[in-house]
Write an enzyme that holds these catalytic residues in place. Structure first.
Site, mmCIF file in Angstrom:
data_model
loop_
_atom_site.group_PDB
_atom_site.id
_atom_site.type_symbol
_atom_site.label_atom_id
_atom_site.label_comp_id
_atom_site.label_asym_id
_atom_site.label_seq_id
_atom_site.Cartn_x
_atom_site.Cartn_y
_atom_site.Cartn_z
ATOM 1 N N ASP A 57 -4.193 6.495 -4.644
ATOM 2 C CA ASP A 57 -3.870 7.668 -5.402
ATOM 3 C C ASP A 57 -3.797 7.929 -6.745
ATOM 4 O O ASP A 57 -3.798 6.619 -7.349
ATOM 5 C CB ASP A 57 -2.516 8.099 -4.553
ATOM 6 C CG ASP A 57 -2.750 8.301 -3.230
ATOM 7 O OD1 ASP A 57 -3.765 8.463 -2.840
ATOM 8 O OD2 ASP A 57 -1.583 8.411 -2.506
ATOM 9 N N ASN A 95 -8.593 -0.604 3.758
ATOM 10 C CA ASN A 95 -8.628 -1.281 2.564
ATOM 11 C C ASN A 95 -7.564 -2.292 2.055
ATOM 12 O O ASN A 95 -7.597 -2.445 0.641
ATOM 13 C CB ASN A 95 -8.495 0.174 1.652
ATOM 14 C CG ASN A 95 -7.347 0.896 1.788
ATOM 15 O OD1 ASN A 95 -6.816 0.582 3.008
ATOM 16 N ND2 ASN A 95 -6.963 1.671 0.986
ATOM 17 N N LYS A 105 -7.097 -4.315 -5.451
ATOM 18 C CA LYS A 105 -5.689 -5.058 -4.807
ATOM 19 C C LYS A 105 -5.718 -6.449 -4.676
ATOM 20 O O LYS A 105 -4.773 -7.067 -5.078
ATOM 21 C CB LYS A 105 -5.870 -4.229 -3.507
ATOM 22 C CG LYS A 105 -5.573 -2.738 -3.641
ATOM 23 C CD LYS A 105 -5.237 -2.209 -2.105
ATOM 24 C CE LYS A 105 -4.901 -0.885 -2.064
ATOM 25 N NZ LYS A 105 -4.344 -0.273 -1.011
ATOM 26 N N THR A 154 -2.032 1.509 -4.863
ATOM 27 C CA THR A 154 -2.626 2.617 -4.119
ATOM 28 C C THR A 154 -3.787 3.307 -4.838
ATOM 29 O O THR A 154 -4.081 3.271 -5.908
ATOM 30 C CB THR A 154 -1.430 3.803 -4.198
ATOM 31 O OG1 THR A 154 -1.888 4.901 -3.752
ATOM 32 C CG2 THR A 154 -0.920 4.104 -5.733
ATOM 33 N N ASP A 194 -1.536 -0.773 5.759
ATOM 34 C CA ASP A 194 -2.065 -0.540 7.129
ATOM 35 C C ASP A 194 -3.492 -0.332 7.316
ATOM 36 O O ASP A 194 -3.808 -0.191 8.467
ATOM 37 C CB ASP A 194 -0.985 1.058 7.491
ATOM 38 C CG ASP A 194 -1.887 2.216 6.638
ATOM 39 O OD1 ASP A 194 -2.071 1.745 5.417
ATOM 40 O OD2 ASP A 194 -1.897 3.128 7.022
ATOM 41 N N ASP A 219 0.956 -1.070 -0.123
ATOM 42 C CA ASP A 219 -0.161 0.051 -0.085
ATOM 43 C C ASP A 219 0.929 1.118 0.143
ATOM 44 O O ASP A 219 2.143 0.994 0.273
ATOM 45 C CB ASP A 219 -0.938 -0.038 1.382
ATOM 46 C CG ASP A 219 -1.573 1.259 1.437
ATOM 47 O OD1 ASP A 219 -2.214 1.516 0.327
ATOM 48 O OD2 ASP A 219 -1.778 1.462 2.588
ATOM 49 N N ARG A 235 6.974 17.068 -4.635
ATOM 50 C CA ARG A 235 5.835 17.593 -5.353
ATOM 51 C C ARG A 235 5.843 18.796 -5.567
ATOM 52 O O ARG A 235 5.735 19.843 -4.505
ATOM 53 C CB ARG A 235 4.541 16.846 -4.745
ATOM 54 C CG ARG A 235 4.289 15.516 -4.067
ATOM 55 C CD ARG A 235 3.163 15.649 -3.458
ATOM 56 N NE ARG A 235 2.793 14.286 -3.102
ATOM 57 C CZ ARG A 235 1.569 14.042 -3.040
ATOM 58 N NH1 ARG A 235 0.680 14.669 -2.650
ATOM 59 N NH2 ARG A 235 1.041 12.349 -2.925
ATOM 60 N N ARG A 246 -4.764 4.594 -8.215
ATOM 61 C CA ARG A 246 -6.457 4.503 -8.320
ATOM 62 C C ARG A 246 -7.048 3.091 -8.236
ATOM 63 O O ARG A 246 -8.181 2.832 -8.926
ATOM 64 C CB ARG A 246 -6.933 5.255 -9.601
ATOM 65 C CG ARG A 246 -6.717 6.635 -9.800
ATOM 66 C CD ARG A 246 -7.747 7.232 -8.737
ATOM 67 N NE ARG A 246 -8.131 8.556 -8.983
ATOM 68 C CZ ARG A 246 -8.660 9.097 -7.810
ATOM 69 N NH1 ARG A 246 -8.275 8.926 -6.629
ATOM 70 N NH2 ARG A 246 -8.872 10.393 -8.416
ATOM 71 N N LYS A 264 -2.497 28.518 -9.003
ATOM 72 C CA LYS A 264 -1.202 27.590 -8.839
ATOM 73 C C LYS A 264 -1.702 26.303 -9.589
ATOM 74 O O LYS A 264 -2.783 25.979 -9.910
ATOM 75 C CB LYS A 264 -1.369 27.216 -7.477
ATOM 76 C CG LYS A 264 -2.294 26.320 -6.794
ATOM 77 C CD LYS A 264 -1.969 26.087 -5.152
ATOM 78 C CE LYS A 264 -3.612 25.645 -4.780
ATOM 79 N NZ LYS A 264 -3.546 25.490 -3.398
#
Lengths: 1155, 351
Positions: free
Chosen positions: A627, A765, A742, A625, A762, A343, A545, A736, A511
């Protein structure tokens, strides 16, 4: 959970309907529904013995020994006394029963804990605190947020809008997304919080009816062992058959003549005698499958699990959390991991964003230099900037570069503008519970970090209304009129706000991704652009980032006109989106570059080093992930998973099956251009299960695949395509992905690759993935316990994974394999001697050894040394294991114990047993003692052979052992000493006079062990057993040294000097052509902020506004995750179809029959 | 923020509290740092070991060979030899079992047997190691405890079992015919030839404090093949009778293999001409030929031998040591070459 199976059977008929009255205990009690006490324990004190014995005898090994025992009772067959089987069997049963008992006691404890949890029950019109176990069918219960539920409930009412509740059902179905339930409208308006009606209780709840499905994980060694044991059984039958046939011919040729001296039982002929002999030999040769094998394996695993629990280097002081081996049966598998599925958030990263660096007007801030101009490593001890000048500063914020504060204090206009932008251009909500105590609720932690940075540098965002933003600029309260938010989305990759300052100046602040902003800059910025680009590259190279910031002063007239058109566009029904898009494009141009920010998505400690180590150990790491792609990619670079040196990183983000297939194919052809695309290297293994072999590629590649592409890739027709491509890459990042996906990815690898997988995570999910993988590791720490509870191993930090695998796993595997090899060797040798003796004793199933020796051989004489070896052995210590992660590779290839190794073992045993039988035979044949008395008698020969055997196997063990601790030495020498002590005791006058028939070997030891020729024979057998082994090993070390040999050689060389310190250099990259943009922000919040919908709730009610949207209760930092998970996010940003493809799978609502 | 999870710690709860309450102990054992010796097969240890081993085996082999060579052994198969062929034929018919038969065997001793001379009888192809044969004995009875095995007549057999029943019952009288003087009976010690533990512990007559042996064995039957009851095995010596008869004890110590020899007597060297052993000359053995071997194609033999500390004349161990020595030397040379050519520079050890 057989217990519940029985429970179900007992029900006479299926319950078709349930009658109950809410809140009427008397009425409901008449139906005798089950109570709500949960019971997962199996036994009580009375049922323990019969039930446990029944269970134990269901195990094939124990049943086999029971069968042997039965055979031994038959006098015609019994070739061994009953005690040779009973003693080990009882011992094994006792040990196992003791283990089961402790397990069950623990279960009783946890049952009690669950049963005694408190809950609010409505009794007599009052809410009373009751234990869950006392809840009865029909009770009305009041639940609060984050409470455990241990009954099936009917939702009556909820405090949420629309009477919704979000429930997590991880323990029910392994799906860990929040599911939405709505109360019936009739009951909806009843009261506060959630009120529920208990429906099914205790064992009848869905949870309890489902929990039996937990599959027990078994290691590949276990499976191999089962196969081998079957082979051994076959071999045993083969040996017995040969001996039985031998017996038949012997009886026909010689036995019939020998009948004068040994009459047969009535009616027995040679054939029947052969039949009996078969079974007699089954008894004698049963030691090829020793019962103690299984017990010893369990003990070794348990011991190695304890080492994990005890490891201080896997103890995390900050959480006071030691590592924990929650499963004690999988240790050696840890040494064979080929694929790690990890993860990201909370596992690789801390989920803390920190404002780390920035570039303002061509000057880079954030690095600390010493007086010589050398850049310093930032550590915990580096002096931090003092923000005491700012009463509203967040005390947790840390920054090390003093020059930026000085620039702010010097009122550098660019710097001020920079922070003003950060304070204005965002969708963060502020909450001020007390004067001066600000809490930000940010939709993404990145934004939170930026706004917090601005806050500390004196530009404090204080509050907002739908049309204004109040900030405190260097102590001065100012309110900006918020004229428009040009919202963020994945295509725009930027957001802007248009504000009017108190002075009335119109300004657009923007931004966004550097590449995007750069396209929209005014020409005058080109010089600044170059410098900033350099800085951006530097930031990106460090894995930070980045966002570029720009602004633009607007003309009042132009803006009014634009505003008008904007209004028109937003009220238009069709084409609204593209129209708005155009308008945004139009106004966001000729921007003036302010600078760039660099945010660190803080990795857990030691993550890059760990990943580097693991990939050196040939472990492939897949990050799964939820993300976004940019975020995931960015983390991939910062934690060393993707590297600049990689030949290529493929990105698969196709939106249709064809695209995805095409992208996967292209990736594969570029990795392996000379490939006949039709040929899939696979082999079939039983039942049509195909295995995909590893394919060799030149160079290192990475693969990033998107959630929706993954959904296609996981479809049956394409999964092989995906798997082949992915497995050719060094590392894979799936972004995503849903929890379900997973697990699917893990299952896919498990299905087609003969490799051991490990999943680490952790959060809730990750539960499905943890359960699906061969080994699941839970990060115990911040995110709740679901992952840990379903894991096999747990610890607090990702970096402990390398210790778990490279040290504990490797040692466990090494030890287990050494143990098995040696164990099979010693037992085969022991048994084969019987086989050879068969040819000299008329195949009459006479044993070579004393029966007591047979009984005690596995239990006493050879048990402890081999246990000692398998608990203490290490080829090289942990430091060297880290130094040479390649040592891990043999485990992945199953080199230490396989069928081949087993076969070698058997051959070796065959040789040893021949030495051990024929040397004593020839040496003792026709020999007498030095005083002329007997020494070639059966008993002396038995003693001689067993002593030779014991010496031979002990010396063999000594050769195997590469780590002699005092304990090992004690065990080895102690066992030998014990052998002699026990032998002399068993053969003593006293024992004989006590039980003459049980100890017939009286005096044998005294009379034969004082003979020199006996000892010369023992010496000769020992030499002959050892010689070939040493020769073989030495030759192999010289000619084909393995990685272990090489490292051990290096260890010896380096013994004079201490082992080199582990590599701890921070990985820095300087060159970078990629963008560091990775903003984990979702669309739709601009509208939300301006619509004012969130303001309907009282501002101080804790979990309002964004709080309810986020996956966890509180908004900002470290708990909040990116918006991808927000269950209620969908209606608000329904426009973003490309993101929500995966979300659809996550938030599917299931029709519950209870509704 | 940081909430410490309540993880059950494998059933044990430590009394400690505080921030580091659950930190594992820093003991060498728990941290797997126990001091240890890690041997490795290196050229420095293996090669000298091999050469040394070869040398030791060589020396042992030579020494043992010399020792074994110094013993003398005379082996005479008398199954059908001399006049025994008549008896052999006679025993073929089991109905003649009770009839006595004796025969004589003449043989020369060319070189005197010096020192203690041991007289063995040997059997070939007689399986004393069959499981059922051995199982049929009763050590409880032999130690004088019980008499519970019954024959057809309901009487317990003493001693019971196939082992005792099949006792070797030939007897031998050895006579020396010197070149001068009359023939002399070679005196043989027939007692004290069994293991001390067997004679004194393992075999006991049934309690006979005040009883004679005959009374003690009253109510028992003799084994089927026996000509006389167990208490008459040695008519001369009551301490060598019943279960503690040396011949019985020696027979009851079953041989491990089908070809074996058992001690019959030791030369009594008190008187001339046997003080130095058996002198050279002609000898005859008078055999009372009772034991049938033709059923199982067995052979019977008599062995006269001298002994050393190493035991009898068995050439296997010396030869085996010499062979092992050669093998070890060969291995050592091979290993040395392999090490010299490949392993010495450590090139293959480098990555």
């Amino acid at each position: 959970m057989s217990f519940f199976g029985m429970d179900c059977l007992r029900k006479k008929e299926r319950e078709l309907e349930r009658k109950l009255r809410a809140n009427d205990r008397e009425y409901n009690l008449t139906f005798k529904y089950a109570t709500n006490a949960i019971k997962t324990s199996k036994y009580n004190p009375f049922t323990f013995l019969p039930l446990n014995l029944f269970e134990q005898f269901q195990r094939i090994a124990n049943a086999y020994f029971l069968f042997l025992l039965v055979l031994q009772v038959i006098p015609q067959i019994s070739s061994l006394s009953w005690f040779t089987t009973v003693v080990p069997l009882v011992l094994v049963l006792t040990v196992t029963a003791a283990k089961d008992a402790t397990d069950d006691i623990n279960r009783h404890r946890s049952d009690n804990q669950v049963n005694n949890r408190k809950v609010q029950v409505l009794i007599d019109r009052k809410l009373q605190s009751k234990k869950w176990m006392d809840v009865q069918v029909g009770d009305i219960i009041r639940l609060e947020n984050n409470q455990f539920v241990t009954a099936d409930l009917l939702l009556l009412s909820s405090s949420e809008p629309l009477n919704l509740v979000y429930i997590e059902t991880a323990e029910l179905d392994g799906e860990t997304n929040l599911k939405v339930r709505q109360a019936l409208t009739v009951t909806g308006d009843l009261g506060e919080d959630s009120e529920k009606l208990a429906d099914f209780n205790g064992p009848e709840t869905k949870l309890m009816q489902n929990c039996g499905k937990t599959t027990f994980k078994r290691t590949s060694i276990d499976r191999l062992m089962n196969v081998l044991v079957l082979c051994i059984f076959g071999f045993l039958a083969f040996m017995c058959t040969i001996l039985a046939i031998g017996n038949f011919f012997w009886e026909v040729n010689e036995g019939s003549q020998f009948m004068v001296f040994l009459p047969r039982q009535d009616g027995n002929n040679a054939a029947f005698s052969a039949f009996l002999t078969f079974w007699s030999y089954v008894i004698i040769l049963n030691t090829v499958v020793p019962i103690s094998l299984y017990v010893s394996v369990e003990i070794i695993r348990l011991g190695n699990s304890f080492y994990i629990d005890w490891d201080r280097k896997m103890y995390f002081a900050r959480y006071n959390t030691p590592a924990e081996a929650r499963t004690t049966t999988l240790n050696e598998e840890l040494g064979q991991i080929k694929y790690v599925f990890s993860d990201k958030t909370g596992t690789l990263t801390q989920n803390i964003m920190t404002f780390n660096k920035c570039s303002i007007n061509g000057k880079s801030y954030g690095d600390v230099y010493d007086y010589t101009g050398q850049r310093l490593e930032i550590t915990e001890h580096t002096e931090t900037v003092d923000f005491s000048f700012n009463p509203l500063a967040d005390p947790r914020f840390m920054f090390h570069d003093h020059s930026l504060v000085e620039a702010v204090k010097l009122e550098d206009p660019e710097v001020h503008n920079f922070f003003r932008l950060l304070a204005l251009c965002h969708t963060v909500m502020a909450e001020e519970k007390k004067e001066g105590e600000l809490f930000y609720q940010a939709q993404s932690p990145d934004e939170g970090a930026l706004v917090t940075a601005a806050r500390n540098f004196g530009f404090v965002f204080r509050s907002r209304t739908p049309d204004s933003v109040s900030i405190v600029e260097m102590g001065e309260q100012r309110s900006y009129e918020l004229l428009a938010i040009l919202d963020f989305n994945n295509v725009r990759k930027r957001m802007s706000v248009i504000v009017r300052s108190p002075e009335g100046k119109l300004c657009l602040y923007c931004k966004g991704a550097d590449t995007i902003i750069y396209e929209r800059l005014h020409q005058s910025c080109s010089k600044l652009m170059d410098v900033t680009t350099e800085h951006l590259n530097e930031f990106a190279g460090e894995g930070l980032r980045t966002l570029a910031l720009a602004y633009k002063n607007l003309d009042e007239e132009y803006f009014n006109q634009w505003k008008q058109r904007h209004h028109e566009a937003s009220t238009e029904l069709d084409n609204q989106e593209s129209k708005l898009e155009e308008l945004y494009e139009e106004i966001e141009k000729d921007l003036l570059l302010l600078g760039a920010t660099a945010i660190e998505d803080k990795l857990q400690d030691g993550v890059p080093q760990t990943i580097e180590q693991l990939s050196k150990a040939n472990i492939k790491i897949w990050v799964l992930t939820g993300d976004k792609q940019e975020t995931a990619e960015n983390i991939g670079y910062s934690c060393n998973l993707l590297r600049e040196e990689m030949n290529d990183v493929f990105i698969v983000s196709g939106n249709s099956p064809e695209d995805v297939r095409e992208e996967l194919r292209n990736a594969r052809t570029s990795m392996k251009p000379v490939e006949d695309s039709m040929f899939v290297p696979e082999r079939t293994l039983g039942k049509g299960v195909k295995l995909i072999a590893d394919e060799l590629v030149n160079g290192e590649y990475g693969l990033v695949i998107n959630g929706h592409s993954l959904a296609y890739a996981l479809e049956g027709s394409m999964e092989l395509e995906f798997l082949r491509t992915a497995c050719m890459c060094k590392s894979v990042i799936c972004c995503r992905v849903t929890p379900l996906q997973k697990a699917q990815v893990v299952e896919l690898v498990k299905k087609y690759k003969q490799a051991v997988t490990l999943a680490i995570g952790d959060g809730a999910n990750d539960v499905s993935m943890i359960k699906a993988a061969h080994i699941g590791v839970g990060i115990s720490g911040q995110e709740g316990m679901q992952a840990v509870l379903s894991s096999d191993y747990s610890f607090a930090q990702f970096r402990f994974l390398q210790r778990l695998l490279l040290v504990h796993g490797r040692w466990s595997y090494l030890r287990m394999c050494k143990f098995l090899r040696y164990f099979f060797y010693k037992n085969f040798t022991f048994t084969f001697v019987h086989f050879w003796y068969g040819f000299f004793c008329g195949f009459s199933a006479q044993t070579v050894y004393d029966e007591w020796f047979i009984t005690l051989y596995n239990l006493m004489y050879t048990a402890l040394p081999v246990l000692g070896m398998s608990l203490f052995d290490q080829d090289v210590n942990d430091v060297w294991s880290f130094q040479y992660p390649q040592l891990y590779i043999p485990g992945q290839l199953n080199l230490y114990f396989s069928r081949k190794a087993f076969f070698k073992c058997a051959l070796h045993s065959c040789y040893s047993s021949m030495v051990l039988f024929f040397i004593p035979y020839l040496a003792m044949h026709n020999t007498v003692r030095d005083d002329g008395k007997d020494v070639a008698d059966y008993q002396s020969f038995a003693l001689l052979t067993q002593t030779c055997l014991l010496f031979a196997v002990t010396i063999q063990l000594a050769l195997e052992m590469s780590y002699w601790t005092a304990v090992n030495t004690f065990f080895v020498l102690g066992s030998l000493a014990m052998y002699f002590a026990v032998t002399f005791t068993m053969y003593s006058n006293g024992m004989f006079l006590m039980l003459p028939s049980a100890f017939p070997f009286i005096g044998t030891a005294r009379n034969s062990l004082n003979q020199p020729n006996i000892w010369l024979t023992i010496l000769l057998t020992s030499i002959l057993c050892v010689l070939p082994v040493v020769t073989y090993r030495f030759l192999f070390i010289q000619l084909y040294p393995t990685i272990n040999d090489k490292v051990m050689f290096k260890v010896r060389q380096a013994k004079a000097t201490p082992a080199p310190p582990p590599l701890r250099t921070r990985i820095r990259r300087t060159s970078s052509r990629r963008s560091g943009y990775a903003f984990s922000h979702a669309q739709g919040y601009g509208n939300l902020v301006t619509s004012g919908r969130f303001l309907r709730r009282p501002a101080l009610s804790g979990s309002s506004g964004f709080g309810n949207i986020g996956r966890t209760t509180t908004g900002f930092s470290p708990m909040g995750r990116s918006a991808g998970y927000s269950p209620t996010g969908r209606p608000q940003n329904a426009k973003v179809q490309d993101v929500e493809v995966t979300s659809l799978q996550m938030y599917r609502t299931i029709k519950d029959p209870a509704f | 923020m940081v909430d410490v999870p309540e993880v059950p710690l494998m059933g044990k709860v430590k009394g400690k509290s505080g921030p580091l309450a659950r930190r594992p102990d820093n003991s060498a054992f728990k941290q797997q740092r126990l001091p240890a010796w890690s041997p490795m097969l290196t050229a420095n240890t293996v090669l000298p070991f091999f050469y040394l081993m070869s040398l030791i085996c060589m020396l042992l082999g030579v020494w043992l060979l010399l020792t074994v060579q110094s013993t003398q052994e005379i082996k005479l198969d008398y199954t059908e030899a001399g006049t025994c062929d008549i008896c052999f034929e006679k025993r073929k018919n089991s109905s003649n079992a009770a009839q006595p038969c004796s025969c004589t065997l003449v043989f020369p001793i060319k070189k005197a047997l010096k020192g203690d001379v041991f007289f063995y009888y040997g059997l070939q192809n007689f399986h004393q190691n069959l499981r059922r044969y051995m199982d049929s004995r009763d050590d409880g009875q032999m130690v004088g405890r019980k008499k519970n095995l019954k024959d057809q007549n309901g009487l317990p057999i003493a001693p019971c079992g196939a082992v005792a029943n099949s006792i070797f019952n030939d007897s031998f009288i050895l006579t020396y015919h010197g070149s001068s003087g009359p023939s002399v009976l070679v005196p043989l010690l027939r007692k004290g030839i069994a293991w001390y533990t067997d004679k004194n512990v393992k075999y006991r007559n049934p309690n006979n404090d005040n009883m004679t042996l005959v009374q003690a064995f009253e109510g028992t039957a003799q084994p089927l093949y026996w000509q006389k009851p167990v208490y008459e095995l040695d008519p001369l010596d009551p301490t060598n009778n019943g279960f503690i008869n040396d011949d019985l004890i020696i027979w009851m110590r079953e041989a491990a293999f089908p070809n074996f020899k058992k001690l019959y007597g030791v030369l009594y060297r008190a008187n001339q001409p046997f003080t130095k052993g058996l002198p050279a000359g002609n000898y005859t053995i008078n055999i009372s030929y009772n034991f049938p071997v033709q059923y199982f194609q067995g052979r019977k033999e008599v062995v006269l031998t001298t002994l050393t500390w190493f035991g009898g004349q068995n050439h296997f161990l010396p030869v085996a040591y010499l062979v092992t020595s050669c093998l070890t030397l060969l291995m050592a040379v091979i290993l040395t070459v392999a090490w010299w050519k490949f392993g010495k520079n450590g090139k293959r050890m480098e990555e």
